[in-house]
Design a protein around this motif. Structure first.
Motif, PDB file in Angstrom:
ATOM      1  N   VAL A  11       0.868  -1.176   0.000  1.00 24.70           N
ATOM      2  CA  VAL A  11       0.000   0.000   0.000  1.00 24.70           C
ATOM      3  C   VAL A  11       0.899   1.218   0.000  1.00 24.70           C
ATOM      4  N   GLN A  12       0.626   2.124  -0.909  1.00 25.24           N
ATOM      5  CA  GLN A  12       1.359   3.376  -0.925  1.00 25.24           C
ATOM      6  C   GLN A  12       0.355   4.491  -0.702  1.00 25.24           C
ATOM      7  N   VAL A  13       0.538   5.236   0.370  1.00 24.40           N
ATOM      8  CA  VAL A  13      -0.359   6.339   0.686  1.00 24.40           C
ATOM      9  C   VAL A  13       0.273   7.617   0.148  1.00 24.40           C
ATOM     10  N   HIS A  14      -0.433   8.247  -0.782  1.00 21.86           N
ATOM     11  CA  HIS A  14       0.051   9.495  -1.359  1.00 21.86           C
ATOM     12  C   HIS A  14      -0.375  10.677  -0.492  1.00 21.86           C
ATOM     13  N   TYR A  15      -1.517  10.536   0.170  1.00 23.32           N
ATOM     14  CA  TYR A  15      -1.981  11.538   1.114  1.00 23.32           C
ATOM     15  C   TYR A  15      -2.924  10.871   2.104  1.00 23.32           C
ATOM     16  N   PRO A  16      -2.787  11.048   3.392  1.00 22.63           N
ATOM     17  CA  PRO A  16      -1.782  11.833   4.104  1.00 22.63           C
ATOM     18  C   PRO A  16      -0.407  11.167   4.009  1.00 22.63           C
ATOM     19  N   GLU A  17       0.572  11.976   3.759  1.00 21.01           N
ATOM     20  CA  GLU A  17       1.903  11.507   3.393  1.00 21.01           C
ATOM     21  C   GLU A  17       2.630  10.725   4.476  1.00 21.01           C
ATOM     22  N   ASP A  18       2.311  10.937   5.724  1.00 20.26           N
ATOM     23  CA  ASP A  18       3.049  10.285   6.809  1.00 20.26           C
ATOM     24  C   ASP A  18       2.488   8.913   7.191  1.00 20.26           C
ATOM     25  N   SER A  19       1.567   8.390   6.404  1.00 19.07           N
ATOM     26  CA  SER A  19       0.901   7.126   6.736  1.00 19.07           C
ATOM     27  C   SER A  19       1.572   5.949   6.040  1.00 19.07           C
ATOM     28  N   VAL A  20       1.767   4.870   6.815  1.00 17.15           N
ATOM     29  CA  VAL A  20       2.316   3.633   6.267  1.00 17.15           C
ATOM     30  C   VAL A  20       1.530   2.463   6.858  1.00 17.15           C
ATOM     31  N   PRO A  21       0.343   2.184   6.305  1.00 20.01           N
ATOM     32  CA  PRO A  21      -0.480   1.110   6.869  1.00 20.01           C
ATOM     33  C   PRO A  21       0.082  -0.269   6.536  1.00 20.01           C
ATOM     34  N   GLU A  22      -0.073  -1.173   7.489  1.00 24.76           N
ATOM     35  CA  GLU A  22       0.395  -2.545   7.280  1.00 24.76           C
ATOM     36  C   GLU A  22      -0.727  -3.559   7.416  1.00 24.76           C
ATOM     37  N   SER A  23      -1.964  -3.077   7.591  1.00 30.45           N
ATOM     38  CA  SER A  23      -3.098  -3.991   7.721  1.00 30.45           C
ATOM     39  C   SER A  23      -4.363  -3.290   7.234  1.00 30.45           C
ATOM     40  N   PHE A  24      -5.416  -4.096   7.026  1.00 30.04           N
ATOM     41  CA  PHE A  24      -6.713  -3.528   6.658  1.00 30.04           C
ATOM     42  C   PHE A  24      -7.209  -2.579   7.742  1.00 30.04           C
ATOM     43  N   VAL A  37      -8.070  11.278   1.282  1.00 22.82           N
ATOM     44  CA  VAL A  37      -7.120  10.166   1.281  1.00 22.82           C
ATOM     45  C   VAL A  37      -6.871   9.780  -0.179  1.00 22.82           C
ATOM     46  N   ASP A  38      -5.616   9.544  -0.507  1.00 19.30           N
ATOM     47  CA  ASP A  38      -5.241   9.066  -1.837  1.00 19.30           C
ATOM     48  C   ASP A  38      -4.214   7.963  -1.635  1.00 19.30           C
ATOM     49  N   LEU A  39      -4.584   6.751  -2.059  1.00 21.86           N
ATOM     50  CA  LEU A  39      -3.664   5.633  -1.883  1.00 21.86           C
ATOM     51  C   LEU A  39      -3.776   4.649  -3.036  1.00 21.86           C
ATOM     52  N   THR A  40      -2.748   3.837  -3.185  1.00 23.10           N
ATOM     53  CA  THR A  40      -2.763   2.763  -4.171  1.00 23.10           C
ATOM     54  C   THR A  40      -2.444   1.454  -3.468  1.00 23.10           C
TER      55      THR A  40
END
Length: 140
Positions: A11-24, A37-40
């Motif tokens: 998961v790559q979070v483009h916004y908010p930029e400081d987020s690095v999720p590792e789970s659902f 929120v903008d993520l891929t």
């Protein structure tokens, strides 16, 4: 997301930029805590009517209460189906998905296609569908 994703690779979070999720669950927290929120998501599998489509790339955007989901994959990745059956399954799944998750629009089109280059949308079949089926039938 747990309903249609079995697991995700990245998961790559483009916004908010400081987020690095590792789970659902962590993705859920980001969605609940932010207005935008903008993520891929890179997946191992996407479940389309019990057909597992490998390596689907998903773009997800939330802007207040508006959500946009983009699924990127090749129709031929609906394995064991010919093109006509694959489109049939995809149309059925898209209708179901749209209703279940209260989306008000969908379109199936080629990557970077313009508004007239689509296979189907919420209103019915488009010009690319007819071309794809004609090509399939010509090669039987």
């Amino acid at each position: 997301m747990k309903d249609f994703l079995f697991d995700f690779k990245k998961v790559q979070v483009h916004y908010p930029e400081d987020s690095v999720p590792e789970s659902f669950e962590e993705i859920g927290v980001i969605l609940n805590d932010n207005v935008y929120v903008d993520l891929t998501i890179a997946t191992d599998f996407l479940n389309i009517n019990e057909i597992l489509v490998e390596k689907v790339f998903i773009g997800f955007t939330k802007n207040y209460e508006n959500f946009e989901l983009l699924f990127f994959f090749d129709i031929r990745d609906l394995k064991h189906l010919n093109i006509k059956e694959a489109f049939g399954e995809l149309i059925y799944w898209t209708d179901f998905f749209t209703t279940k998750y209260s989306f008000n629009h969908y379109v199936c089109q080629m990557d970077n296609g313009n508004k007239n280059e689509y296979y189907f949308d919420i209103n019915g079949l488009g010009p690319l569908y007819k071309e794809a089926i004609a090509d399939f039938e010509a090669n039987l």
